[in-house]
Design a protein around this motif. Structure first.
Motif, PDB file in Angstrom:
ATOM      1  N   ASP A   1       0.830  -1.206   0.000  1.00 49.76           N
ATOM      2  CA  ASP A   1       0.000   0.000   0.000  1.00 49.76           C
ATOM      3  C   ASP A   1       0.862   1.254   0.000  1.00 49.76           C
ATOM      4  O   ASP A   1       1.849   1.343   0.732  1.00 49.76           O
ATOM      5  CB  ASP A   1      -0.902   0.045   1.240  1.00 49.76           C
ATOM      6  CG  ASP A   1      -1.921   1.165   1.156  1.00 49.76           C
ATOM      7  OD1 ASP A   1      -2.838   1.084   0.318  1.00 49.76           O
ATOM      8  OD2 ASP A   1      -1.815   2.141   1.934  1.00 49.76           O
ATOM      9  N   LEU A   2       0.482   2.187  -0.846  1.00 45.81           N
ATOM     10  CA  LEU A   2       1.079   3.524  -0.832  1.00 45.81           C
ATOM     11  C   LEU A   2       0.009   4.433  -0.244  1.00 45.81           C
ATOM     12  O   LEU A   2      -0.966   4.758  -0.928  1.00 45.81           O
ATOM     13  CB  LEU A   2       1.422   3.968  -2.260  1.00 45.81           C
ATOM     14  CG  LEU A   2       1.990   5.366  -2.403  1.00 45.81           C
ATOM     15  CD1 LEU A   2       3.405   5.446  -1.845  1.00 45.81           C
ATOM     16  CD2 LEU A   2       1.982   5.779  -3.876  1.00 45.81           C
TER      17      LEU A   2
ATOM     18  N   ASP B   1      -6.323  -3.648  -5.851  1.00 48.64           N
ATOM     19  CA  ASP B   1      -7.220  -2.575  -5.407  1.00 48.64           C
ATOM     20  C   ASP B   1      -6.385  -1.346  -5.034  1.00 48.64           C
ATOM     21  O   ASP B   1      -6.650  -0.675  -4.054  1.00 48.64           O
ATOM     22  CB  ASP B   1      -8.081  -3.030  -4.214  1.00 48.64           C
ATOM     23  CG  ASP B   1      -9.259  -2.092  -3.971  1.00 48.64           C
ATOM     24  OD1 ASP B   1      -9.568  -1.263  -4.855  1.00 48.64           O
ATOM     25  OD2 ASP B   1      -9.872  -2.179  -2.890  1.00 48.64           O
TER      26      ASP B   1
HETATM   27  C1  LIG Z   1      -9.273   1.611  -2.771  1.00 52.55           C
HETATM   28  S1  LIG Z   1      -8.062   1.724  -1.521  1.00 52.55           S
HETATM   29  C2  LIG Z   1      -7.909   0.071  -0.932  1.00 52.55           C
HETATM   30  C3  LIG Z   1      -9.139  -0.416  -0.233  1.00 52.55           C
HETATM   31  C4  LIG Z   1      -9.001  -1.794   0.374  1.00 52.55           C
HETATM   32  N1  LIG Z   1      -8.551  -2.772  -0.604  1.00 52.55           N
HETATM   33  C5  LIG Z   1     -10.326  -2.244   0.951  1.00 52.55           C
HETATM   34  O1  LIG Z   1     -11.168  -2.761   0.194  1.00 52.55           O
HETATM   35  O2  LIG Z   1     -10.531  -2.087   2.158  1.00 52.55           O
HETATM   36  C6  LIG Z   1      -6.632   1.947  -2.491  1.00 52.55           C
HETATM   37  C7  LIG Z   1      -5.338   2.039  -1.697  1.00 52.55           C
HETATM   38  O3  LIG Z   1      -4.244   1.913  -2.613  1.00 52.55           O
HETATM   39  C8  LIG Z   1      -3.302   2.944  -2.357  1.00 52.55           C
HETATM   40  N2  LIG Z   1      -2.516   3.184  -3.580  1.00 52.55           N
HETATM   41  C9  LIG Z   1      -2.699   4.139  -4.525  1.00 52.55           C
HETATM   42  N3  LIG Z   1      -1.766   4.046  -5.496  1.00 52.55           N
HETATM   43  C10 LIG Z   1      -0.986   3.003  -5.156  1.00 52.55           C
HETATM   44  C11 LIG Z   1       0.163   2.406  -5.755  1.00 52.55           C
HETATM   45  N4  LIG Z   1       0.677   2.870  -6.899  1.00 52.55           N
HETATM   46  N5  LIG Z   1       0.721   1.341  -5.155  1.00 52.55           N
HETATM   47  C12 LIG Z   1       0.202   0.856  -3.976  1.00 52.55           C
HETATM   48  N6  LIG Z   1      -0.867   1.383  -3.365  1.00 52.55           N
HETATM   49  C13 LIG Z   1      -1.456   2.449  -3.941  1.00 52.55           C
HETATM   50  C14 LIG Z   1      -4.169   4.097  -1.928  1.00 52.55           C
HETATM   51  O4  LIG Z   1      -3.460   5.114  -1.286  1.00 52.55           O
HETATM   52  C15 LIG Z   1      -5.154   3.368  -1.007  1.00 52.55           C
HETATM   53  O5  LIG Z   1      -4.601   3.203   0.270  1.00 52.55           O
END
Ligand SMILES: C[S@@+](CC[C@H](N)C(=O)[O-])C[C@H]1O[C@@H](n2cnc3c(N)ncnc32)[C@H](O)[C@@H]1O
Length: 257
Positions: free
Chosen positions: A126-127, A192
């Protein structure tokens, strides 16, 4: 379905044909999800508390109180949450990789399903997104995800489930290749993170060769762009799947390349 996108087939028949579990077992796992309601309800309530009253604090489609209400009611966001529980319970993967954690709701559901399976580990990347209002992804689309500074990524995941969990913080395009190389085979890959064309395509292409025969690629928000449908077309001869009842993309790898 012979390697072609299945499309929407109706909930139980989709799960029967793609997950390979009969309706009786589907009902059993879904009843189990509902019975796990104490855990899930407490998560929903904690989420609601963390985000409620301030729309700028809502994130990741986790709409505070409305999520708390919906989590167990069988519609809206709850369908995708039930679906990933069903997927992990029926596929019984030993290794699950997830990109995108935010508060850790999906991580907790996956970990609880693995606990019920009696084996398996979850590796998450996660970022964290810390700007109120979210951020613009590389397609110029706003991702409404926001984790307040006082909350750590995955803060929702209960202590007792953490021994089966490894979380790395950073961009998936930087961390995923190394993680997959270390793990070798993966039973379930769940995208996700950033739902941009570039990131989705990158993650699908990185994860697919690591899926074991019968393994699953599962992705949220696949209707945002054509990354999933294009990828699915490219692997059509070795995959079965389509758009799930929870409105996510699912591909099951049939054979090793
Ligand atoms: C939609 S949320 C995840 C929700 C989680 N899967 C749930 O259902 O509870 C997306 C997450 O991915 C992170 N994110 C965004 N870009 C990213 C990247 N390039 N690599 C990893 N994580 C990323 C966002 O900051 C956020 O914390």
């Amino acid at each position: 379905m012979g390697g072609r996108l299945a499309g929407y087939l109706g909930r139980s028949s989709f799960y029967e044909s793609v997950l390979g579990i009969d309706r009786a077992r589907q009902r059993e796992h879904l009843r189990e999800f509902a019975r796990g309601s104490e855990l899930f309800r407490s998560l929903a309530n904690r989420l609601a508390q963390a985000y409620s009253g301030d729309p700028a604090r809502m994130g990741a489609g986790l709409k505070g109180a409305s999520l708390a209400e919906r989590l167990l009611t069988g519609w809206g966001p709850s369908l995708a949450n039930q679906e990933i529980y069903l997927l992990v319970r029926s596929a019984r993967p030993h290794v699950v990789v997830e990109t995108g954690v935010a508060s850790g709701l999906s991580s907790t559901i996956i970990l609880e399903a693995l606990r019920r399976n009696g084996s398996g580990r979850l590796y998450s990347i996660d970022l964290p997104s810390r700007s109120a209002g979210g951020y613009l992804n590389s397609d110029g689309r706003r991702e409404r995800v926001f984790l307040p500074k006082e909350l750590a990524p995955g803060w929702l995941v209960p202590e007792e489930l953490r021994p089966s969990w490894e979380l790395q913080l950073g961009r998936s395009d930087e961390l995923l290749p190394g993680l997959l190389a270390r793990l070798g085979e993966v039973g379930l890959f769940f995208h996700d993170s950033e739902h941009s064309m570039e990131t989705m395509r990158f993650e699908f292409e990185a994860a697919w060769p690591h899926l074991c025969a019968g393994g699953f690629l599962y992705a949220d928000d696949v209707t945002w762009n054509s990354a999933f449908s294009t990828f699915a077309t490219g692997v059509a001869l070795e995959a079965v799947g389509g758009l799930t009842p929870g409105r996510r993309g699912l591909l099951r790898r049939r054979v090793r390349a």
